[in-house]
Design a protein around this motif. Structure first.
Motif, mmCIF file in Angstrom:
data_model
loop_
_atom_site.group_PDB
_atom_site.id
_atom_site.type_symbol
_atom_site.label_atom_id
_atom_site.label_comp_id
_atom_site.label_asym_id
_atom_site.label_seq_id
_atom_site.Cartn_x
_atom_site.Cartn_y
_atom_site.Cartn_z
ATOM 1 N N ASN A 479 26.500 -0.675 30.824
ATOM 2 C CA ASN A 479 27.590 -0.157 30.010
ATOM 3 C C ASN A 479 27.038 0.840 28.998
ATOM 4 O OD1 ASN A 479 30.086 0.240 28.911
ATOM 5 N ND2 ASN A 479 30.080 -1.636 27.680
ATOM 6 N N GLY A 480 27.590 2.030 28.949
ATOM 7 C CA GLY A 480 27.137 3.076 28.042
ATOM 8 C C GLY A 480 26.309 4.148 28.724
ATOM 9 N N ASP A 481 25.864 3.911 29.945
ATOM 10 C CA ASP A 481 25.120 4.951 30.664
ATOM 11 C C ASP A 481 26.059 6.093 31.019
ATOM 12 O OD1 ASP A 481 22.841 3.505 30.497
ATOM 13 O OD2 ASP A 481 22.876 2.752 32.553
ATOM 14 N N SER A 482 25.557 7.305 30.899
ATOM 15 C CA SER A 482 26.401 8.477 31.155
ATOM 16 C C SER A 482 25.544 9.617 31.678
ATOM 17 C CB SER A 482 27.140 8.919 29.882
ATOM 18 O OG SER A 482 26.201 9.306 28.883
ATOM 19 N N LEU A 483 26.225 10.579 32.282
ATOM 20 C CA LEU A 483 25.610 11.823 32.731
ATOM 21 C C LEU A 483 25.902 12.900 31.697
ATOM 22 C CD1 LEU A 483 26.618 11.823 36.522
ATOM 23 C CD2 LEU A 483 24.496 10.992 35.501
ATOM 24 N N GLN A 484 24.861 13.629 31.281
ATOM 25 C CA GLN A 484 25.007 14.692 30.303
ATOM 26 C C GLN A 484 24.855 16.030 31.022
ATOM 27 O OE1 GLN A 484 25.799 13.929 27.137
ATOM 28 N NE2 GLN A 484 25.669 11.722 27.596
ATOM 29 N N LEU A 485 25.953 16.807 31.130
ATOM 30 C CA LEU A 485 25.958 18.074 31.851
ATOM 31 C C LEU A 485 25.917 19.215 30.841
ATOM 32 C CD1 LEU A 485 27.336 15.937 33.814
ATOM 33 C CD2 LEU A 485 28.453 17.895 34.880
ATOM 34 N N SER A 486 24.959 20.101 31.021
ATOM 35 C CA SER A 486 24.913 21.297 30.174
ATOM 36 C C SER A 486 25.953 22.286 30.671
ATOM 37 C CB SER A 486 23.522 21.922 30.222
ATOM 38 O OG SER A 486 23.208 22.355 31.535
ATOM 39 N N ASN A 487 26.767 22.796 29.759
ATOM 40 C CA ASN A 487 27.832 23.718 30.135
ATOM 41 C C ASN A 487 27.241 25.062 30.539
ATOM 42 O OD1 ASN A 487 29.671 21.755 29.528
ATOM 43 N ND2 ASN A 487 30.071 22.511 27.453
ATOM 44 N N ALA A 488 27.661 25.553 31.695
ATOM 45 C CA ALA A 488 27.213 26.855 32.184
ATOM 46 C C ALA A 488 28.192 27.927 31.747
ATOM 47 C CB ALA A 488 27.097 26.845 33.711
ATOM 48 N N GLU A 489 27.647 29.123 31.525
ATOM 49 C CA GLU A 489 28.507 30.236 31.161
ATOM 50 C C GLU A 489 29.406 30.592 32.336
ATOM 51 O OE1 GLU A 489 26.425 33.551 29.719
ATOM 52 O OE2 GLU A 489 25.274 32.463 28.224
ATOM 53 N N ALA A 490 30.626 30.907 32.038
ATOM 54 C CA ALA A 490 31.605 31.354 33.018
ATOM 55 C C ALA A 490 31.935 30.294 34.049
ATOM 56 C CB ALA A 490 31.134 32.633 33.715
ATOM 57 N N MET A 491 31.629 29.018 33.781
ATOM 58 C CA MET A 491 32.023 27.926 34.673
ATOM 59 C C MET A 491 32.429 26.730 33.826
ATOM 60 S SD MET A 491 30.058 25.986 37.791
ATOM 61 C CE MET A 491 29.217 24.835 36.707
ATOM 62 N N LEU A 492 33.548 26.144 34.150
ATOM 63 C CA LEU A 492 34.094 25.032 33.383
ATOM 64 C C LEU A 492 34.228 23.805 34.280
ATOM 65 C CD1 LEU A 492 37.010 26.910 31.548
ATOM 66 C CD2 LEU A 492 34.687 26.508 30.705
ATOM 67 N N PHE A 493 34.006 22.624 33.705
ATOM 68 C CA PHE A 493 34.270 21.358 34.370
ATOM 69 C C PHE A 493 35.617 20.840 33.873
ATOM 70 C CE2 PHE A 493 29.698 21.457 34.997
ATOM 71 C CZ PHE A 493 29.585 20.995 36.310
ATOM 72 N N LEU A 494 36.532 20.598 34.798
ATOM 73 C CA LEU A 494 37.866 20.134 34.464
ATOM 74 C C LEU A 494 38.038 18.718 34.985
ATOM 75 C CD1 LEU A 494 39.858 23.316 35.564
ATOM 76 C CD2 LEU A 494 38.874 22.828 33.318
ATOM 77 N N CYS A 495 38.630 17.878 34.209
ATOM 78 C CA CYS A 495 38.856 16.489 34.604
ATOM 79 C C CYS A 495 40.335 16.304 34.916
ATOM 80 C CB CYS A 495 38.424 15.524 33.504
ATOM 81 S SG CYS A 495 38.666 13.780 33.937
ATOM 82 N N PRO A 496 40.681 16.043 36.198
ATOM 83 C CA PRO A 496 42.088 15.800 36.524
ATOM 84 C C PRO A 496 42.609 14.559 35.820
ATOM 85 C CG PRO A 496 40.784 16.213 38.508
ATOM 86 C CD PRO A 496 39.817 16.026 37.379
#
Length: 921
Positions: A479-496
């Protein structure tokens, strides 16, 4: 010849055998008397039958007179012998003095047990030797079989065994089932008398599984094995190893899990089907499978998915039936598959060789294994090792039996099932090699993260789903483990909305699911992982959106996108009609590793955009073409074209009437704007084309997107020259005719005064005005017209508005119909680069020197327009090699307007033509 069936003729038992025996030996004696040794040896194939017949009759007499029994002849046997000897009568005079006459041999053989044995063995061995010498091994084995029966009656099993083995081998090779069974029974009796326990048990197991015996006989031989197995052994630990094929057969094997892949600590179940061939239930102390363990280099890196790809689909392995106790007969072999074969020469295709080939020769010429190994101890050694699968206290019922082994994997590697053993007391039945090869794999896997798009390719500008797969391996997600994604320029991560993560076991069974929690900041996107045990799989989906990008102003004109400075990802442009691709790299920090995982997502720009400058007189139009290179259909909207420099002297008026248009896959759309200006000359135009787009299908996500943009620059877009061509029929004719010379008039008109673009090497200045040198060329690429005389020339054009130059020449139509006018091309005529070159007249240059084309223009002249015509042909031959060479420079697109483009002239056929050719354009 005597007959026992004729009326009034009767003989005592054995009399006919005596007569046959004497007849055979007398014939052989007569042959020996009239032939030398070499002739006799060469005729053995013809005489060996008489020897065999005599041996068979002597054996019958011995059995009849009690000379083969263990106790010798009784009184009845002696009386029968006396009657036979008395019936022989007196010996004939011609053989009375012969020491070894057939008569004497027969009387001596019937006189005592020892004499009979001597004569019978002599005849039998002689017959076997003769059969062997001429290659009739089968017949020799049959005589040996009779000898074995003789030795068994004489209580000499040690001498009978070799002949029984030979006869059995022959029966096995020829596939005689009943003689095989009978001979095995005799061999079992012989082995039992000799005390050959291992051989006797092996033969007994074969007889216990022999369906040609009665049920009672089979049970007897099976009980022989069980009785021996139940006896206490004199030497503890001693094992008698027998082949398993007669005891039981391995039919199939089933893995659970079916992919035969488990992680360290996982449980693997193996169920085998053994078909017992014994007629009664057999209590087996243990069934053991010896396993060979091997570990490959870096095998710990193999994932369950990789291992599964190399396994069977359903986890079931079927084993071929065991080899039959005798080879397949010739009648059951497959038919010959014969085909013609031709071999031809590669140079002239002539036939070199021809022949016939058999495609199933591997089925017909298979090696026949020695069948004697079925009757002798195989010498198979029991394998011993630390890795075994064991199942104890199993009762094998007649027929199919299911046996299950369970094991818990402890060490990663590959485990190969090598040997199957079943123990009944001190008797071990062994299958030495399990084939086909059966393996299962144990893996110890490092945690892994895999990101892949759900579509075949990602398109820039459209939200599309990517699948995240976390293979936990030996790591337990807390519990509490997570993935840390570095934001890339000109690309977005969207969560439905309501996205969920699903947890699967290593056998792809869903164990749990949880809502996906995502937190984003300017630089990092954090994805909380649900708790999961080791060796499980977590899967979830996110949407990614790549904003379109393109090179800055002045780059390739066929790229589409918005130029953005300081881009960290790469744009890749493939040749042809392939899409522009953009790579985005994302660094992901995982809780199980101190190192970052870098993933790259490749997006394809779906559109290819080009532009063109169109002219209609002095009116100018800018055309933008958008080509859809993807497999999807789009809807384009809100297209506009603006001047990025905000010039007040330039205006762009759109001519498109529809605000929204569909563009299908592999199709193009055109957008046109009219260009007006108030300043002369107009300034260069810096354009930005922008269009909004969304997927046309309702099944795809349609959202508000950043429009695609395309930037380009247009210079020198004003018209300098107007070219007009007219063709007139010959005088006195209303229409042009084929084969008749017509007049071609070309008007070249200057539309503006001196401009900055005119100030080059071609510009000359006189007292009154400026002028420039132009070269015109009349070209007919469609071959409808024949240009007579000079088709090109150099003119001096005044640099003044409405200055006009007329050129006259003659052309001849070659076909009838509406023919398009020949093309008229204009080039700037520039002097040679050298400052010391002779100053020659321009007309002499064009007539005496070949021309070079300066490729500074936007469009190079057509290659056919530069061919020498008329007086230019002498120039190409190098007639005036020391003269300076002028240069041609193509005028930029839009500076020359051909007002005659598309005009056609009616040409009628001449009246004396017998063959009419009409050109339809």
């Amino acid at each position: 010849m005597w007959s026992t069936s004729g009326p009034g003729v009767s003989v005592p038992p054995g009399a006919l055998d005596c007569w046959v025996f004497l007849s055979c030996l007398e014939v052989l004696q007569r042959i020996e008397g009239c032939c030398d040794r070499a002739q006799i040896d060469s005729n053995i194939a013809h005489t060996v039958g008489l020897w065999s017949y005599a041996t068979e009759k002597l054996k019958s007499l011995g059995y009849l007179c009690g000379l083969v029994s263990e106790k010798g002849p009784n009184s009845e046997d002696l009386n029968r012998t006396v009657d036979l000897l008395a019936g022989l009568g007196a010996e004939r005079p011609e053989t009375a003095n012969t020491a070894q006459s057939p008569y004497k041999k027969l009387k001596e053989a019937l006189s005592s047990v020892e004499a009979f044995e001597k004569h019978y063995l002599d005849l039998s061995h002689a017959t076997i030797e003769m059969y062997t010498s001429i290659g009739r091994i089968r017949s020799a084995k049959f005589v040996g079989k009779d000898l074995a029966e003789f030795y068994m009656r004489k209580k000499a099993p040690q001498k009978a065994e070799i002949y029984l083995q030979g006869a059995l081998k022959n029966y096995l090779a020829e596939g005689w089932a009943l003689p095989i069974t009978h001979t095995r029974k005799q061999l079992a009796e012989c082995q039992k008398h000799l005390g050959q326990i291992e051989n006797y048990l092996q033969t007994s197991s074969l007889l216990a599984s022999d369906c040609h015996l009665t049920e009672e006989e089979r049970k007897h031989f099976c009980q022989e094995i069980l009785d021996f197995a139940s006896q206490p052994s004199d030497s503890p630990g001693h094992k008698i190893v027998l082949p398993m094929h007669s005891f039981a057969q391995l039919r199939d094997l089933h893995f659970d899990p079916s992919n035969a892949v488990v992680h360290v600590g996982g449980v693997l179940s193996i169920e085998i089907t053994m078909y017992s061939q014994m007629p009664v239930p057999v209590h087996v102390e243990q069934i053991v499978v010896n396993v060979h363990f091997s570990i490959e280099k870096n095998s710990y890196r193999k994932t369950a998915e990789w291992l599964t790809k190399h396994k069977m689909a359903n986890g079931i392995i079927n084993f071929p039936p065991e080899t039959a106790p005798f080879p397949v007969s010739q009648n059951s072999l497959p038919a010959l598959e014969l085909y013609e074969m031709f071999e031809r020469s590669p140079s002239d295709n002539s036939l070199n060789t021809t022949g016939i080939i058999c495609r199933n020769v591997h089925m017909l010429l298979r090696r026949q294994e020695s069948s004697s190994s079925l009757e002798m101890p195989s010498g198979v050694a029991l394998e011993e090792g630390p890795h075994v699968l064991r199942c104890s206290l199993v009762t094998l019922e007649p027929g199919a039996n299911k046996i299950t082994f369970r094991t818990q994997a402890k060490e990663p590697g590959t485990y190969t099932l090598r040997q199957l053993c079943a123990s009944v007391g001190s008797v071990w039945f062994v299958l030495p090699h399990i084939y086909p090869i059966v393996q299962y794999d144990v893996y110890s896997q490092e945690p892994q993260l895999h990101v892949e798009p759900l579509a075949d390719s990602l398109l820039a500008g459209i939200p599309q789903k990517v699948k995240f797969t976390v293979t936990t391996g030996h790591y337990t997600i807390k519990n509490g483990d997570s993935l840390q994604l570095s934001n890339a320029e000109a690309m977005l991560f969207l969560c439905p909305v309501e996205s969920r993560a699903v947890v699967y076991s290593n056998t792809r069974e869903q164990s749990s699911d949880a809502a996906l929690r995502i937190q984003s900041s300017d630089k990092v996107t954090s994805i909380s992982l649900p708790t999961a045990p080791a060796y499980h799989v977590i899967e979830f989906e996110l949407e990614v959106l790549s904003l379109p990008s393109a090179p800055a102003l002045g780059g390739e004109s066929d790229m589409l996108g918005t130029p953005e400075p300081h881009r960290k990802h790469k744009d890749k442009q493939k040749t042809g009609h392939c899409m522009v691709t953009t790579d985005h790299k994302v660094s992901i920090d995982c809780p199980w590793s101190i190192y970052s995982t870098v993933i790259a997502l490749t997006f394809s720009v779906p559109f290819r955009t080009t532009h063109a400058l169109l002219s209609s007189g002095t009116r100018k139009y800018v055309q933008v073409c958008v080509e859809n290179l993807s497999e999807l259909d789009f809807q384009l909207s809100d297209s506009y074209l603006v001047d990025t420099r905000d010039s007040t002297d330039l205006q762009l008026v759109p001519l498109n009437t529809q605000s929204q248009q569909h563009i299908h896959s592999q199709q193009s759309l055109f957008f046109v704007w009219e260009l007006t200006w108030t300043e002369e000359p107009p300034p260069p135009l810096h354009c930005r084309f922008s269009v909004g787009f969304s997927p046309a299908s309702e099944e795809q996500l349609s959202v508000s997107l950043k429009p695609y943009t395309y930037e380009f620059q247009v210079e020198n877009f004003f018209t300098l020259y107007n070219v007009k061509a007219e063709i007139s029929p010959p005088s006195g004719m209303e229409y042009c005719r084929t084969g008749s010379l017509c007049s071609l008039e070309v008007l070249i008109t200057r539309l503006s005064d001196l401009l900055e673009v005119d100030k080059d090497e071609a510009l000359t200045e006189s007292d009154e005005h400026f002028s420039t040198k132009l070269m015109y060329e009349v070209v007919d690429n469609s071959s409808n017209w024949a240009v007579c005389g000079k088709s090109c020339g150099v003119i001096s054009m005044p640099v003044a508005a409405q200055a006009t130059h007329r050129v006259h020449m003659e052309v001849m139509p070659l076909f009838a119909g509406y023919l398009p006018l020949p093309d008229v091309k204009l080039f700037k005529y520039l002097p040679h680069h050298s400052a010391h070159s002779s100053q020659l007249d321009a007309d002499s240059w064009i007539e005496n020197d070949s021309l070079s084309v300066d490729k500074h223009g936007d469009e190079p002249p057509d290659s056919s327009s530069l061919k020498s015509r008329g007086s230019m042909q002498s120039v190409c031959s190098g007639e005036h090699k020391g003269l300076p060479m002028p240069r041609l420079q193509a005028l930029p697109a839009g500076q020359v307007f051909n007002s005659s483009s598309g005009t056609q002239v009616l040409v009628i056929p001449s009246q004396d033509d017998h063959v009419l050719e009409v050109s339809v354009t």
